[in-house]
Design an enzyme around this catalytic site. Sequence first.
Site, PDB file in Angstrom:
ATOM      1  N   CYS A 380       4.378  79.944 -25.189  1.00 37.25           N
ATOM      2  CA  CYS A 380       4.978  79.677 -23.876  1.00 37.25           C
ATOM      3  C   CYS A 380       6.405  79.148 -24.063  1.00 37.25           C
ATOM      4  O   CYS A 380       7.294  79.912 -24.445  1.00 37.25           O
ATOM      5  CB  CYS A 380       4.100  78.717 -23.084  1.00 37.25           C
ATOM      6  SG  CYS A 380       4.468  78.680 -21.312  1.00 37.25           S
ATOM      7  N   HIS A 520      -1.157  81.708 -23.537  1.00 39.70           N
ATOM      8  CA  HIS A 520      -1.782  80.600 -24.267  1.00 39.70           C
ATOM      9  C   HIS A 520      -3.064  81.102 -24.933  1.00 39.70           C
ATOM     10  O   HIS A 520      -4.175  80.870 -24.420  1.00 39.70           O
ATOM     11  CB  HIS A 520      -2.098  79.442 -23.315  1.00 39.70           C
ATOM     12  CG  HIS A 520      -0.898  78.724 -22.806  1.00 39.70           C
ATOM     13  ND1 HIS A 520      -0.384  77.603 -23.417  1.00 39.70           N
ATOM     14  CD2 HIS A 520      -0.074  78.979 -21.750  1.00 39.70           C
ATOM     15  CE1 HIS A 520       0.677  77.178 -22.762  1.00 39.70           C
ATOM     16  NE2 HIS A 520       0.891  77.988 -21.748  1.00 39.70           N
ATOM     17  N   GLU A 522      -4.676  79.997 -27.329  1.00 39.71           N
ATOM     18  CA  GLU A 522      -5.562  78.916 -27.768  1.00 39.71           C
ATOM     19  C   GLU A 522      -6.682  78.647 -26.767  1.00 39.71           C
ATOM     20  O   GLU A 522      -7.756  78.150 -27.124  1.00 39.71           O
ATOM     21  CB  GLU A 522      -4.761  77.625 -27.998  1.00 39.71           C
ATOM     22  CG  GLU A 522      -4.232  76.934 -26.770  1.00 39.71           C
ATOM     23  CD  GLU A 522      -2.893  77.452 -26.269  1.00 39.71           C
ATOM     24  OE1 GLU A 522      -2.267  76.782 -25.430  1.00 39.71           O
ATOM     25  OE2 GLU A 522      -2.470  78.531 -26.728  1.00 39.71           O
TER      26      GLU A 522
END
Length: 548
Positions: A380, A520, A522
Amino acid sequence: MARYIFITGGVVSSLGKGLASAALGALLQARGYTVRLRKLDPYLNVDPGTMSPFEHGEVFVTDDGAETDLDLGHYERFTGVSARRTDSVSSGRIYSNVLEKERRGEYLGKTIQVIPHVTNEIKDFLSIDEDGVDFMLCEIGGTVGDIEGLPFFEAIRQFAQDRPRGQCIFMHLTLLPYLAASGELKTKPTQHSVKELRSIGIAPDVLVCRSEQPIPEKERAKIALFCNVRPDAVIPAYDLKSIYEAPMAYHRAGLDRAVLDAFQISPAPRPDLTRWEDVMNRLTHAEGEVRVAIVGKYTKLEDAYKSISEALTHGGMANRVRVRPDWIDAEALETPEGVHQLDGYHGIIVPGGFGERGTEGMITAAKYAREKKVPYLGICLGMQMAVVEAARNLAGIADAGSEEFDHEAGHTRFTPVVYHLKEWIQGNHKVERKLSDDKGGTMRLGAYTAVLKPDSKVSAVYGGATEIEDRHRHRYEVDTRYREPLEAAGMQFSGMSPDGRLPEVVELSDHPWFIGVQSHPELKSKPFDPAPLFADFVRAAKDLERMV
């Protein structure tokens, strides 16, 4: 119709209700049941989206674009069940819904009260999609006795009363403090916590007792007697080296058996714990260690980057190495000497964030990784700052920056290679945003598709895929007007939105491993299914560690 398990906490906060809920969900899955987990938070914010990371920690984003509590990340990581917008609600959202209905006249002029209007709204939330699973686990945030949580406790009391007998149970987490001076575990706080719970009409069926010391059978029997639960429903919960030990630890302690007994499910299906045995094997039999620097804005609170921390652990499991993350404040790199803090690391991650503070340190980290050939993962804002660094030092745009920083300053200081995202395609319609819009829930949120170049590094990371889908949370975007000079300088735009307007992935063509993503990744990583970018990033860090 689903069976409901309501998880509450007492004595103190931060006992690990979210982890206990997630571990229990995993154990029920191991016995062949389907589960869904929900979080009910008493705070008055509509959602965590505008709350400070230092105060609340990470904002976890769902596929359908909800900004939620970080506990939903635990739920997903342990069960693999993708959370939805309907799996998280706050007092703010509940009261907002009630007041909107009142304004529309839906209550037909009645006086609006906490009971029944607020509690009915909570009960309606609890029953959403209840027919799709065997068990619905609902965690109540905060601690019993908190004034803001009372409507939720009253609602779940009513909810259980409305349902057929045996369809709802209550699991309560408490603390057994150890007094070193007297060498005793004290059960009185737990007794008082249960007394408080019973005073509002809720009797726990299962007690989970956090303790730093082993709980003797005599103390368990005492707790059972004074709290009116079965002795085998008093479950010890000890501190663990890793959260991924929790399912096996709770199974050995008998939590899943106690829950099924409370529902009178007998005989219960035998659990298949193969998945968690493999997770523990990978976690405890690491073959080496890699050091990763995480250069961020909110490093004083690790929970602000909880999913990144866990995704790194998953990447380590995939490569059978232990990942040692070090949290570096981006502002500390903004001096000539500060950059040397990055020496000796096998990988650098620059995560997301908002605002200008610390961004020059992030740019320094990207430059260091590019020049030193250290594996770099920009997420990001971390991707955007990598683009700014390349624009300044490779493409000759010396004053490259972001429109976000100009907006904060109130005047133009930079050539904005990153601009405020004014419109994008979501599903079958166009979304439009202005800088003057409210901050809450107005970003590009949720799962979006990226189209990858077939011969790119990122495509190879995803096994040759040409399309991937990851979750987003941002309102600024790299400007494609600067694509040509950046690509000529060696930074490739290897992933784009399906309409070709929004850059999703960038990478350096002459670097061993340098990738930036607007999404993102993750947020979708799990111990038994690591995010490909994190698994490959750790592999690259492991390769560098072997070369040094």
